[in-house]
Write a protein that holds these residues in place. Structure first.
Motif, PDB file in Angstrom:
ATOM      1  N   LEU A 117     -41.587   5.318  -6.114  1.00 15.37           N
ATOM      2  CA  LEU A 117     -40.649   5.633  -7.189  1.00 15.37           C
ATOM      3  C   LEU A 117     -39.263   5.982  -6.665  1.00 15.37           C
ATOM      4  O   LEU A 117     -38.249   5.629  -7.286  1.00 15.37           O
ATOM      5  N   VAL A 118     -39.208   6.687  -5.530  1.00  9.41           N
ATOM      6  CA  VAL A 118     -37.902   7.012  -4.939  1.00  9.41           C
ATOM      7  C   VAL A 118     -37.213   5.729  -4.481  1.00  9.41           C
ATOM      8  O   VAL A 118     -35.995   5.559  -4.662  1.00  9.41           O
ATOM      9  N   ALA A 119     -37.986   4.796  -3.920  1.00 10.70           N
ATOM     10  CA  ALA A 119     -37.412   3.516  -3.505  1.00 10.70           C
ATOM     11  C   ALA A 119     -36.897   2.742  -4.707  1.00 10.70           C
ATOM     12  O   ALA A 119     -35.826   2.109  -4.649  1.00 10.70           O
ATOM     13  N   LEU A 120     -37.650   2.796  -5.806  1.00 13.28           N
ATOM     14  CA  LEU A 120     -37.204   2.118  -7.028  1.00 13.28           C
ATOM     15  C   LEU A 120     -35.878   2.704  -7.507  1.00 13.28           C
ATOM     16  O   LEU A 120     -34.970   1.958  -7.903  1.00 13.28           O
ATOM     17  N   ARG A 121     -35.763   4.041  -7.487  1.00 15.84           N
ATOM     18  CA  ARG A 121     -34.523   4.674  -7.949  1.00 15.84           C
ATOM     19  C   ARG A 121     -33.358   4.310  -7.043  1.00 15.84           C
ATOM     20  O   ARG A 121     -32.234   4.090  -7.531  1.00 15.84           O
ATOM     21  N   ILE A 122     -33.583   4.202  -5.730  1.00 13.93           N
ATOM     22  CA  ILE A 122     -32.513   3.812  -4.814  1.00 13.93           C
ATOM     23  C   ILE A 122     -32.039   2.396  -5.134  1.00 13.93           C
ATOM     24  O   ILE A 122     -30.830   2.116  -5.148  1.00 13.93           O
ATOM     25  N   ARG A 123     -32.974   1.486  -5.402  1.00 15.81           N
ATOM     26  CA  ARG A 123     -32.591   0.113  -5.745  1.00 15.81           C
ATOM     27  C   ARG A 123     -31.811   0.072  -7.061  1.00 15.81           C
ATOM     28  O   ARG A 123     -30.850  -0.708  -7.198  1.00 15.81           O
ATOM     29  N   GLU A 124     -32.210   0.902  -8.031  1.00 19.28           N
ATOM     30  CA  GLU A 124     -31.504   0.921  -9.314  1.00 19.28           C
ATOM     31  C   GLU A 124     -30.070   1.404  -9.136  1.00 19.28           C
ATOM     32  O   GLU A 124     -29.131   0.813  -9.713  1.00 19.28           O
ATOM     33  N   ILE A 125     -29.875   2.466  -8.352  1.00 20.51           N
ATOM     34  CA  ILE A 125     -28.514   2.969  -8.126  1.00 20.51           C
ATOM     35  C   ILE A 125     -27.688   1.931  -7.384  1.00 20.51           C
ATOM     36  O   ILE A 125     -26.499   1.734  -7.669  1.00 20.51           O
ATOM     37  N   GLN A 140     -36.928  22.528  -3.868  1.00 22.38           N
ATOM     38  CA  GLN A 140     -36.120  22.149  -2.713  1.00 22.38           C
ATOM     39  C   GLN A 140     -36.147  20.639  -2.496  1.00 22.38           C
ATOM     40  O   GLN A 140     -35.116  20.038  -2.178  1.00 22.38           O
ATOM     41  N   ARG A 141     -37.339  20.033  -2.663  1.00 22.15           N
ATOM     42  CA  ARG A 141     -37.419  18.575  -2.521  1.00 22.15           C
ATOM     43  C   ARG A 141     -36.595  17.870  -3.591  1.00 22.15           C
ATOM     44  O   ARG A 141     -35.910  16.866  -3.322  1.00 22.15           O
ATOM     45  N   GLU A 142     -36.656  18.407  -4.813  1.00 23.23           N
ATOM     46  CA  GLU A 142     -35.896  17.792  -5.898  1.00 23.23           C
ATOM     47  C   GLU A 142     -34.398  17.863  -5.630  1.00 23.23           C
ATOM     48  O   GLU A 142     -33.664  16.882  -5.833  1.00 23.23           O
ATOM     49  N   MET A 143     -33.944  19.036  -5.142  1.00 30.73           N
ATOM     50  CA  MET A 143     -32.511  19.174  -4.842  1.00 30.73           C
ATOM     51  C   MET A 143     -32.114  18.265  -3.687  1.00 30.73           C
ATOM     52  O   MET A 143     -31.031  17.659  -3.707  1.00 30.73           O
ATOM     53  N   SER A 144     -32.982  18.159  -2.674  1.00 33.37           N
ATOM     54  CA  SER A 144     -32.686  17.284  -1.545  1.00 33.37           C
ATOM     55  C   SER A 144     -32.610  15.823  -1.985  1.00 33.37           C
ATOM     56  O   SER A 144     -31.712  15.085  -1.556  1.00 33.37           O
ATOM     57  N   GLN A 145     -33.540  15.405  -2.844  1.00 31.58           N
ATOM     58  CA  GLN A 145     -33.500  14.029  -3.337  1.00 31.58           C
ATOM     59  C   GLN A 145     -32.260  13.773  -4.186  1.00 31.58           C
ATOM     60  O   GLN A 145     -31.662  12.698  -4.123  1.00 31.58           O
ATOM     61  N   PRO A 174     -40.369  -5.459  -0.120  1.00 32.05           N
ATOM     62  CA  PRO A 174     -39.266  -5.189  -1.053  1.00 32.05           C
ATOM     63  C   PRO A 174     -39.517  -4.115  -2.107  1.00 32.05           C
ATOM     64  O   PRO A 174     -38.576  -3.710  -2.778  1.00 32.05           O
ATOM     65  N   THR A 175     -40.766  -3.668  -2.326  1.00 29.13           N
ATOM     66  CA  THR A 175     -41.009  -2.730  -3.423  1.00 29.13           C
ATOM     67  C   THR A 175     -41.428  -1.340  -2.945  1.00 29.13           C
ATOM     68  O   THR A 175     -41.173  -0.350  -3.623  1.00 29.13           O
ATOM     69  N   HIS A 176     -42.089  -1.242  -1.829  1.00 32.23           N
ATOM     70  CA  HIS A 176     -42.637   0.042  -1.398  1.00 32.23           C
ATOM     71  C   HIS A 176     -41.599   0.943  -0.728  1.00 32.23           C
ATOM     72  O   HIS A 176     -41.629   2.158  -0.907  1.00 32.23           O
ATOM     73  N   TYR A 177     -40.713   0.360   0.071  1.00 28.87           N
ATOM     74  CA  TYR A 177     -39.740   1.156   0.822  1.00 28.87           C
ATOM     75  C   TYR A 177     -38.328   0.692   0.506  1.00 28.87           C
ATOM     76  O   TYR A 177     -38.095  -0.480   0.222  1.00 28.87           O
ATOM     77  N   ALA A 178     -37.399   1.649   0.626  1.00 28.04           N
ATOM     78  CA  ALA A 178     -35.979   1.321   0.477  1.00 28.04           C
ATOM     79  C   ALA A 178     -35.187   2.265   1.369  1.00 28.04           C
ATOM     80  O   ALA A 178     -35.417   3.483   1.349  1.00 28.04           O
ATOM     81  N   VAL A 179     -34.260   1.698   2.156  1.00 22.06           N
ATOM     82  CA  VAL A 179     -33.437   2.489   3.075  1.00 22.06           C
ATOM     83  C   VAL A 179     -31.984   2.084   2.870  1.00 22.06           C
ATOM     84  O   VAL A 179     -31.647   0.894   2.995  1.00 22.06           O
ATOM     85  N   ALA A 180     -31.129   3.078   2.539  1.00 20.88           N
ATOM     86  CA  ALA A 180     -29.707   2.815   2.324  1.00 20.88           C
ATOM     87  C   ALA A 180     -28.943   3.130   3.600  1.00 20.88           C
ATOM     88  O   ALA A 180     -29.053   4.229   4.140  1.00 20.88           O
ATOM     89  N   LEU A 181     -28.158   2.123   4.093  1.00 14.21           N
ATOM     90  CA  LEU A 181     -27.410   2.276   5.334  1.00 14.21           C
ATOM     91  C   LEU A 181     -25.921   2.193   5.068  1.00 14.21           C
ATOM     92  O   LEU A 181     -25.471   1.463   4.164  1.00 14.21           O
TER      93      LEU A 181
END
Length: 374
Positions: free
Chosen positions: A296-304, A248-253, A270-277
């Motif tokens: 790692l989730v924050a890193l993936r958000i920055r990459e996208i 469920q977490r994987e699908m939500s992410q 800049p590396t630990h957290y990422a929030v897309a607005l």
């Protein structure tokens, strides 16, 4: 000692246990209440309908006892007359039968409701097991049945003696009355006695109903071990539940990451957290959080965001505040409006400068993030 406590039935039954008991026909029942209601309704029916029925039934009896000579020679005529008289008698008694049926249904309906279960009539060896039978006889329920039987006998016997003693003069006077009057008088005495004796059984029913409800609740109680086992059966084993939650977490992410390209800006730690607005300038709402994550989730958000040309702005206090106070698809808190407005103004200027090939503005510094959000 802990194992013994786990086996003791001290907990209230779960909804699943109650539902299964209902399906098996295991509901609170009082035979004393059922029999008392049937007897009371019978007595009241005879009291109200007796005078109407006696005359018609007497006429049917007289007609049935008078047989013509020609009819006695014809068996078919005799059968036909008997069938006709029996049908008339049943029709006359049908109101009384309907009252008895209602009385038989009123008891179960008032305790536990009407239940029709095929499981309740299935053959079970334990019902004919002599050991189990002896255990039931010498149990609390068996003792209660013995007390009820003795109570009914004593109540009915004492009431009958008192009743006969009070009616002795009327009973002795019946022999001096004409036959028709004596029969009517005897019928009235019978109905009155029947009604009084039936009323006495109400005391037994009032004693039995609370006991049956208590016994039913006691039988349905569960031990801690039974509740844990039921939870395992209902919700699954812990490792299975853990795997389901991970999926469920994987699908939500995954759904969250699909929203990142729609963002206007990604604010980082800049590396630990990422929030897309994302902010819709045509609506009256505040900016909404499309995605957020740490490590790692924050890193993936920055990459996208980099792949789709979305501005990534480093604002550690604001990123931490947004990450801690908002959920996905929620608007940002009012206390962070000003700080986010500075970031969006910077992003709009940055996008305009890149489109026109001009000089890029400097990112905002010292954003007005309240102390309690830092």
């Amino acid at each position: 000692m802990a194992a013994d406590n786990a086996e003791e039935r001290t907990e209230k039954p779960t909804p699943k246990r109650l539902r299964e008991a209902w399906e098996k026909g295991q509901v609170a029942r009082s035979r004393e209440l059922n029999s008392t209601l049937v007897l009371m309704i019978s007595a009241l029916g005879l009291w109200g309908l007796g005078y109407l029925l006696v005359g018609d039934l007497a006429a049917i009896m007289r007609e049935g006892l008078v047989i013509e000579r020609a009819m006695s020679m014809d068996p078919a005529a005799l059968v036909q007359q008997f069938s006709s008289l029996a049908g008339r008698a049943l029709w006359l008694l049908s109101p009384l039968f309907v009252l008895l049926l209602l009385g038989a249904l009123a008891g179960p309906a008032s305790m536990g409701g009407m239940v029709f279960s095929s499981k309740a009539i299935r053959f079970k060896f334990e019902k004919i097991n002599p050991i189990k039978g002896l255990a039931r006889i010498f149990s609390a329920k068996g003792l209660m049945e013995l007390v009820k039987t003795l109570a009914k006998f004593l109540l009915v016997a004492v009431t009958a003696v008192i009743l006969l003693w009070s009616l002795k003069s009327e009973l002795l006077f019946l022999g001096q009355e004409p036959l028709t009057v004596a029969l009517a008088h005897a019928g009235s005495l019978f109905v009155r006695a029947f009604l009084l004796l039936s009323s006495v059984l109400i005391l037994v029913a009032l004693m039995d109903v609370p006991f049956q409800i208590y016994q039913h609740k006691k039988q349905l109680k569960m031990s801690l071990k039974e509740i844990k086992d039921e939870n395992k059966e209902t919700e699954g084993r812990p490792e299975v539940k853990g795997k389901i939650r991970a999926l469920q977490r994987e699908m939500s992410q995954r759904r969250m990451m699909e929203r990142v390209p729609e963002a206007d800006v990604v604010i980082t730690n800049p590396t630990h957290y990422a929030v897309a607005l994302a902010y819709d300038r045509e609506s009256s709402g505040a900016p909404r959080v499309l995605a957020k994550g740490a490590d790692l989730v924050a890193l993936r958000i920055r990459e996208i965001a980099a792949e789709h040309g979305i501005a990534v702005v480093s604002a550690p206090p604001l990123a931490r505040a947004l990450y801690a106070t908002t959920e996905i698809e929620q608007e940002i808190p009012a206390e962070l409006y000003v700080a986010v407005a500075h970031i969006l103004a910077y992003v709009y200027q940055l996008n305009a400068a890149r489109a026109q090939g001009g000089q890029e503005p400097d990112p905002p510094a010292d954003l007005p993030v309240p102390e309690e959000y830092r």
